[in-house]
Scaffold this motif. Structure first.
Motif, PDB file in Angstrom:
ATOM      1  N   GLN A   1       0.824  -1.202   0.000  1.00 21.72           N
ATOM      2  CA  GLN A   1       0.000   0.000   0.000  1.00 21.72           C
ATOM      3  C   GLN A   1       0.859   1.253   0.000  1.00 21.72           C
ATOM      4  N   ILE A   2       1.978   1.204   0.711  1.00 21.79           N
ATOM      5  CA  ILE A   2       2.897   2.352   0.713  1.00 21.79           C
ATOM      6  C   ILE A   2       3.462   2.559  -0.682  1.00 21.79           C
ATOM      7  N   GLY A   3       3.792   1.463  -1.355  1.00 21.65           N
ATOM      8  CA  GLY A   3       4.293   1.590  -2.722  1.00 21.65           C
ATOM      9  C   GLY A   3       3.258   2.172  -3.662  1.00 21.65           C
ATOM     10  N   ASP A   4       2.019   1.698  -3.559  1.00 24.21           N
ATOM     11  CA  ASP A   4       0.963   2.167  -4.463  1.00 24.21           C
ATOM     12  C   ASP A   4       0.682   3.656  -4.303  1.00 24.21           C
ATOM     13  N   THR A   5       0.821   4.200  -3.071  1.00 21.47           N
ATOM     14  CA  THR A   5       0.466   5.604  -2.811  1.00 21.47           C
ATOM     15  C   THR A   5       1.690   6.499  -2.677  1.00 21.47           C
ATOM     16  N   CYS A   6       2.864   5.993  -3.082  1.00 21.16           N
ATOM     17  CA  CYS A   6       4.103   6.777  -2.982  1.00 21.16           C
ATOM     18  C   CYS A   6       4.080   7.949  -3.968  1.00 21.16           C
ATOM     19  N   VAL A   7       4.420   9.142  -3.466  1.00 17.88           N
ATOM     20  CA  VAL A   7       4.515  10.316  -4.349  1.00 17.88           C
ATOM     21  C   VAL A   7       5.873  10.995  -4.253  1.00 17.88           C
ATOM     22  N   GLY A   8       6.692  10.614  -3.292  1.00 14.68           N
ATOM     23  CA  GLY A   8       8.000  11.231  -3.136  1.00 14.68           C
ATOM     24  C   GLY A   8       8.817  10.478  -2.107  1.00 14.68           C
ATOM     25  N   ALA A   9      10.081  10.894  -1.927  1.00 14.70           N
ATOM     26  CA  ALA A   9      10.959  10.207  -0.977  1.00 14.70           C
ATOM     27  C   ALA A   9      12.049  11.148  -0.490  1.00 14.70           C
ATOM     28  N   LYS A  10      12.478  10.903   0.745  1.00 14.84           N
ATOM     29  CA  LYS A  10      13.635  11.580   1.313  1.00 14.84           C
ATOM     30  C   LYS A  10      14.688  10.530   1.654  1.00 14.84           C
ATOM     31  N   VAL A  11      15.924  10.801   1.287  1.00 13.91           N
ATOM     32  CA  VAL A  11      17.048   9.941   1.641  1.00 13.91           C
ATOM     33  C   VAL A  11      17.981  10.732   2.539  1.00 13.91           C
ATOM     34  N   ASP A  12      18.151  10.265   3.770  1.00 12.50           N
ATOM     35  CA  ASP A  12      18.950  10.972   4.770  1.00 12.50           C
ATOM     36  C   ASP A  12      18.460  12.415   4.936  1.00 12.50           C
ATOM     37  N   GLY A  13      17.121  12.588   4.910  1.00 13.72           N
ATOM     38  CA  GLY A  13      16.510  13.889   5.141  1.00 13.72           C
ATOM     39  C   GLY A  13      16.448  14.795   3.940  1.00 13.72           C
ATOM     40  N   ARG A  14      16.936  14.346   2.802  1.00 15.53           N
ATOM     41  CA  ARG A  14      16.964  15.187   1.605  1.00 15.53           C
ATOM     42  C   ARG A  14      16.029  14.613   0.547  1.00 15.53           C
ATOM     43  N   ILE A  15      15.163  15.454  -0.043  1.00 19.87           N
ATOM     44  CA  ILE A  15      14.235  14.994  -1.079  1.00 19.87           C
ATOM     45  C   ILE A  15      15.017  14.575  -2.322  1.00 19.87           C
ATOM     46  N   VAL A  16      14.690  13.407  -2.838  1.00 20.08           N
ATOM     47  CA  VAL A  16      15.364  12.892  -4.031  1.00 20.08           C
ATOM     48  C   VAL A  16      14.320  12.454  -5.047  1.00 20.08           C
ATOM     49  N   GLN A  17      14.743  12.275  -6.284  1.00 20.66           N
ATOM     50  CA  GLN A  17      13.860  11.742  -7.317  1.00 20.66           C
ATOM     51  C   GLN A  17      13.568  10.273  -7.034  1.00 20.66           C
ATOM     52  N   LEU A  18      12.403   9.828  -7.442  1.00 19.55           N
ATOM     53  CA  LEU A  18      12.018   8.443  -7.174  1.00 19.55           C
ATOM     54  C   LEU A  18      12.873   7.440  -7.945  1.00 19.55           C
ATOM     55  N   ARG A  19      13.560   7.884  -8.990  1.00 19.91           N
ATOM     56  CA  ARG A  19      14.412   6.969  -9.746  1.00 19.91           C
ATOM     57  C   ARG A  19      15.838   6.909  -9.184  1.00 19.91           C
ATOM     58  N   THR A  20      16.120   7.631  -8.098  1.00 14.78           N
ATOM     59  CA  THR A  20      17.451   7.635  -7.494  1.00 14.78           C
ATOM     60  C   THR A  20      17.828   6.243  -7.001  1.00 14.78           C
ATOM     61  N   GLN A  21      19.043   5.800  -7.303  1.00 18.00           N
ATOM     62  CA  GLN A  21      19.499   4.497  -6.831  1.00 18.00           C
ATOM     63  C   GLN A  21      20.002   4.624  -5.398  1.00 18.00           C
ATOM     64  N   LEU A  22      19.539   3.723  -4.546  1.00 21.31           N
ATOM     65  CA  LEU A  22      19.876   3.763  -3.128  1.00 21.31           C
ATOM     66  C   LEU A  22      21.252   3.137  -2.885  1.00 21.31           C
ATOM     67  N   LYS A  23      21.890   3.568  -1.788  1.00 21.00           N
ATOM     68  CA  LYS A  23      23.207   3.062  -1.412  1.00 21.00           C
ATOM     69  C   LYS A  23      23.128   2.435  -0.032  1.00 21.00           C
ATOM     70  N   ASN A  24      24.125   1.616   0.277  1.00 20.49           N
ATOM     71  CA  ASN A  24      24.181   0.990   1.594  1.00 20.49           C
ATOM     72  C   ASN A  24      24.148   2.042   2.696  1.00 20.49           C
ATOM     73  N   GLY A  25      23.309   1.811   3.700  1.00 22.95           N
ATOM     74  CA  GLY A  25      23.248   2.706   4.845  1.00 22.95           C
ATOM     75  C   GLY A  25      22.286   3.862   4.699  1.00 22.95           C
ATOM     76  N   ASP A  26      21.647   4.016   3.527  1.00 24.78           N
ATOM     77  CA  ASP A  26      20.701   5.131   3.350  1.00 24.78           C
ATOM     78  C   ASP A  26      19.497   4.953   4.275  1.00 24.78           C
ATOM     79  N   GLN A  27      19.083   6.070   4.867  1.00 23.80           N
ATOM     80  CA  GLN A  27      17.818   6.087   5.611  1.00 23.80           C
ATOM     81  C   GLN A  27      16.764   6.697   4.698  1.00 23.80           C
ATOM     82  N   VAL A  28      15.710   5.936   4.430  1.00 26.29           N
ATOM     83  CA  VAL A  28      14.736   6.319   3.408  1.00 26.29           C
ATOM     84  C   VAL A  28      13.381   6.572   4.057  1.00 26.29           C
ATOM     85  N   GLN A  29      12.821   7.739   3.767  1.00 26.85           N
ATOM     86  CA  GLN A  29      11.466   8.080   4.222  1.00 26.85           C
ATOM     87  C   GLN A  29      10.577   8.227   2.996  1.00 26.85           C
TER      88      GLN A  29
END
Length: 740
Positions: A441-469
């Protein structure tokens, strides 16, 4: 486990290149030998059960022979021996003995339950189900077998263990099969499905042997080449592994750490795969040799790591801590690569004896079916639940197989939720993959994301240790663009499911519109009961399925009406009526116009709007423009303002364009491979379309976007073109553009 399968190096006198598989025949295990093998690790073995199972399988298979010419019962006995080598419980060993009896001998499950108990019968049934599928293509059979395998092992993981042992013995005797195509199909299936499954449950030794046996069948010349180079390397460095082991042992001993140290070379397949993945030569590989350092405690693991790093130079980026962050299959170890004794680059794995047992035997090392009935749902089975969810949402076996290969073949990246929950994903995963890993359900309603507190594009590739909101919004839905960059099977299957549902709704509307308009043109009283009758005659499950087939171009509206035409009586041409011309306040005769558009004033000039490219079959309107006649737009055209829509003429079509064509604009997302554009052109040409303009925009290394102007005679023809494009393996998506 890092970097592929491995084999222990024999003493120097035996350290010659292994002969190319097949494994030579050996004497089959006798009844008492199998019982003794199990009793060695399980003093409480049910000897009577195993003896009865052994005798039963001999009698049941009778005079049946394998391709090797051996009595057939040799195979189940060997499978039982492999399972005993994994130290499995009595029920698993009995299942290995009996696993082919229901399929090949006429024995029933009821008979097995009566003779050997419900548990054994249930396990045999789980294995038997995998082999009872008869489908049209080998690819579909492979995909469907994998679906059945996952469903069966979700009930009891021992089904997978028996199946893996069955596959391992079949691979050891693969060379007896005379049909080369069949041998290669089995080897490829082993490499793509069963070896990754063995790795996923931590059975590294079995995974390595399965890979090497498949490698020997599929690419024997490459395997021989790797073995030849390994032999040359060994001859030039006689005794090197023993010397490195000794140097490591002495260094640790001086610091008060007693360790068991062994050296090994990686399997030919793992070496070849690394050469392919990294595009390097054999000489450029830095970790052909690897060493295991086995100590008593976790604390000694880190202490040994400190001693080794203090003595020898480390290679940057080659340290991995799988103790604090275990792999999904439960594997734990410290990995590092050093410029070690004699200046050699060597990989070192540091672990405890318990970790080593788990690394070698996987799930069998911490077996959950003992008397203590420990939990069967540990961390190492989370991936199984993920695959089962993909199974639920995939539309067909091939799509499921595609997604699960994505799940199994990629390296991991570890990320965290804001609350500290660990989420492991394939390397290259994006915030969308992360969102679906947390909850669908979180995936279906996702409209944005923050990685380590910073807004990123949804196509951004994640790295080890990233905190994702993940940022969600009520009512939000998956975007079609996500399918282009998500990498997990779970995310891709959910996005595709949504797009299928959305597309289905559109196709239903389009199909109903096409059938209704054709009936109106031919003055036929076509209603819901006729749709249901046509559905029944055409063998479709529901009226919705019928309309979808018309909407996506699989079925023509005319064929639907022709199916029940004998039940329809024309009602005669409609009486001429007057409808208000809202643009001019004039009365316009609604008659059968000689031109293609119905509802235009006689003799009025008109043209098709270049912004939305309407074609016969589209719902259309007419906009009166001073000095320019009437512009024909699609109803959904985005350039038409609400004010213009309120004063527009309601128009319709008088059939097709009498041999003339109208342009339509399509955007095609295609895989970047040689001949892709030619394939797309051919598909369009076969449906009678004519391409008048092409524009290309490269999205990334794998995909490019093509905008095409195609001349067609009707919406029906355009739908058929889109359906043909979607059926191609190189096309990832097709959309009709509303704007020029």
């Amino acid at each position: 486990m890092e970097g592929g399968g491995e084999v222990l190096v024999r003493p120097a006198a035996e350290a010659q290149a292994e002969p190319a598989r097949p494994v030579p025949r050996r004497k089959v295990l006798r009844q008492y030998e199998l019982v003794d093998l199990v009793r060695a690790y399980d003093p409480d073995v049910d000897e009577e059960l195993l003896n009865r199972a052994y005798v039963f399988t001999m009698r049941a298979h009778g005079s049946q022979l394998r391709a090797s010419g051996d009595p057939y019962y040799h195979h189940p006995v060997e499978v039982a021996g492999i399972l005993a080598g994994l130290k499995l419980d009595t029920a698993s060993i009995a299942t290995g003995l009996l696993h082919d009896t229901v399929e090949d001998t006429g024995t029933t499950n009821a008979e097995l339950a009566r003779l050997f108990g419900k548990e054994v019968a249930r396990l045999v049934e789980g294995v038997t189900k995998l082999n009872k599928i008869e489908l049209q293509s080998a690819e579909t059979a492979q995909a469907e077998n994998f679906r059945k395998l996952l469903l069966a092992m979700s009930e009891d993981i021992r089904v997978l263990l028996v199946k893996l042992a069955d596959r391992l013995h079949n691979m050891r005797t693969l060379h007896f099969i005379k049909n080369e195509e069949r041998r290669k199909r089995i080897a490829r299936e082993t490499l793509e499905i069963y070896a990754p499954l063995a790795e996923r449950i931590g059975m590294e030794a079995m995974k390595g042997e399965l890979e090497d046996l498949a490698f020997a069948e599929l690419w024997p010349d490459y395997r021989e080449g790797v073995l030849h180079r390994l032999n040359t390397l060994r001859q030039g460095d006689d005794g090197l592994i023993e010397r490195v082991c000794s140097a490591l042992r002495d260094t640790l001993h001086k610091e008060g750490i007693e360790a068991e140290i062994t050296g090994r070379v990686k399997t030919p397949y793992s070496i070849w795969r690394k050469m392919q993945n990294k595009n390097v030569s054999f000489e450029q590989l830095s970790d052909l040799m690897a060493f295991r350092v086995i100590v008593d405690t976790v604390g000694e693991c880190y202490a040994a790591l400190g001693v080794i790093h203090g003595k020898w130079q480390t290679l940057p980026g080659r340290f991995k801590d799988y103790i604090s962050l275990p792999k999904p299959n439960g594997y734990r170890s410290l990995h590092t690569t050093i410029l070690g004794p004699e200046g050699r680059k060597v990989e070192i794995q540091i672990r405890t004896a318990e970790m080593h047992e788990v690394a070698e035997l996987g799930v069998a090392a911490h077996w959950a079916y003992k008397e203590d009935e420990r939990s069967r749902d540990g961390r190492q089975f989370r991936w199984l639940r993920s695959l089962l969810e993909i199974l639920e949402h995939a539309s067909d076996p091939e799509e499921f197989l595609e997604h699960t290969k994505l799940e199994m073949f990629q390296d991991q990246v570890f990320c965290f939720t804001p609350k500290g929950q660990l989420i492991n994903l394939p390397r290259g995963a994006t915030p969308v993959d992360f969102a679906y890993a947390v909850h669908s359900q979180i995936g279906d309603t996702c409209v944005g994301a923050k990685v380590d507190g910073r807004i990123v594009q949804l196509r951004t590739q994640l790295k080890n240790g990233d905190q994702v909101q993940i940022i969600t919004a009520k009512g939000a839905t998956p975007s079609p663009a996500w399918e282009r960059f998500v990498v997990t099977g779970r995310a891709r299957s959910r996005v595709r499911r949504f797009l299928r549902q959305q597309r289905r709704s559109e196709f239903i509307d389009q199909g109903k519109d096409q059938v209704t308009k054709l009936a109106e043109r031919e003055h036929l009283p076509f209603g819901e009961k006729h749709l249901d009758k046509a559905r029944s005659v055409l063998g479709l499950k529901s009226v919705e399925d019928l309309l979808v087939a018309v909407g996506d171009g699989t079925l023509s509206a005319r064929s639907v009406i022709d199916t029940v035409r004998h039940e329809l009586q024309p009602v005669g041409p409609q009486e001429e009526t007057l409808v208000p011309n809202r643009a001019k306040g004039l009365a316009v005769e609604q008659t059968e116009h000689a031109g293609p558009i119905r509802g235009l004033p006689p003799g009025v000039a008109f043209h098709f709007a270049g912004c939305c490219h309407p074609v016969p079959g589209d719902a259309i309107i007419g906009l009166v423009r001073t000095g320019k006649g009437i512009a024909i737009h699609r109803v959904e055209c985005r350039t038409v303002t609400p004010e213009e829509m309120g004063s527009a003429l309601t128009l319709g079509w008088n059939g097709q364009l009498n041999g003339a064509t109208a342009p339509a604009r399509l955007t095609v997302m295609a895989t970047n491979r040689p001949g892709a554009l030619g394939t797309i052109s051919t598909l369009i040409g076969k449906q009678g379309g004519n391409i008048t303009d092409v524009r290309m925009n490269r999205k990334d290394d794998q995909l490019f976007e093509i905008t095409l102007d195609v001349e067609v005679q009707s919406r029906e023809q355009l739908d058929q073109i889109q359906a043909a494009l979607r059926s191609s393996s190189i096309v990832n998506g097709v959309e009709r553009l509303l704007l020029g």
